[in-house]
Design an enzyme around this catalytic site. Structure first.
Site: not given
Ligand code: PEP
Length: 262
Positions: A11-12, A103, A105, A221, A242
């Site tokens: 997921n950019w 998501h 966000e 993460s 992400g």
């Molecule tokens: C995401 O945006 O779905 C995500 C899991 O981000 P990150 O891997 O940076 O925690």
């Protein structure tokens, strides 16, 4: 993991313009094709900004790359006076295979509800696009010990009343909000606890076959250094990634999670 094909989706978010997207997808595809069976061992998907889609489509089709691509959100409406929105048919025309919905966000900054996510899942399935449906608890819910019922409730609302044909276009992503972009990873046991409960809920809602065939990802993460231990858990079928997906070398290592199994 039964017979479910692992899926690694990057997921950019709001990163990488269409020029940067071309370079990033090229590097990813070249790195992965260097070794044999990469695209059989796991599906490699990038969820890019809308403005990158046409460039990524041209590259992937033109060079016949094994990387798949998708979007990060979509409108529930078919067309009309919805300024700024993008429809499912617009995504379908661009060869989009996957689209993230719900998501955290989007839920936090745009007030997306489970009911809206449900509408988007149906709209995507109608055009043959697979929804990656994100669910997961915020920190205060985890601290109170209510992460399983909270996440299962959100799953039930997001996937309510779907037909078998619609369910065939669903992937679930469990993303504890406190682990997204924080460097704070849920332990593999934490992730398995909730993802196991998601699979049980799917069995209750739609029967054992849907529960056995639906892929459920972990997100929060994920990096090449922790992906193997997460993927070792029986109900986890892949990762929604992400930050680490912006670096094609690192994301390729995540797609090749089998290389890191000790
Ligand atoms: C995401 O945006 O779905 C995500 C899991 O981000 P990150 O891997 O940076 O925690």
């Amino acid at each position: 993991m039964a017979n479910r094909t692992p899926l690694m989706a990057g997921n950019w978010k709001m990163n990488l313009d269409h020029i940067e997207a071309i370079a990033t997808v090229q590097k990813l595809a070249w790195t992965l094709t260097d070794a044999k069976h990469d695209f059989e061992d796991a599906e490699a998907v990038v969820l890019v900004p809308f403005t990158d889609l046409r460039s990524v489509q041209t590259l992937v089709d033109g060079d016949k790359l094994g990387v798949k691509y998708g979007a990060q959100d979509v409108s529930k409406h078919k067309s009309g006076a919805y300024t700024g929105e993008i429809s499912v048919s617009m995504l379908a025309k661009l060869g989009v295979a996957y689209c993230a919905v719900g998501h955290s966000e989007r839920r936090e900054y745009h007030g997306e509800t489970d009911a809206l996510v449900n509408d988007k899942v149906r709209a995507l399935a109608a055009e043959g696009i697979t929804a990656i449906v994100c669910v997961g608890e915020p920190l205060e819910i985890r601290k109170a010990g209510n992460h399983v019922p909270f996440t299962v409730d959100s799953l039930k609302g997001s996937l309510a009343n779907l037909s078998p044909a619609e369910l065939a276009h669903v992937v679930v992503a469990y993303e504890p909000v406190w682990a997204i972009g924080t460097g704070e990873v849920a332990t593999p046991e934490d992730a398995q606890e909730v993802i196991g409960a998601i699979r049980e809920a799917l069995a209750k809602m739609y029967g054992p076959e849907v529960a056995a065939t639906t892929r459920v990802l972990y997100g929060g993460s994920v990096k090449s250094s922790n992906v193997a231990e997460i993927m070792a858990k029986p109900d986890i079928d892949g990762a929604l990634v992400g930050g680490a997906s912006l670096d094609p070398q690192e994301f390729a290592k995540i797609v090749r999670f089998k290389d890191h199994i000790v």
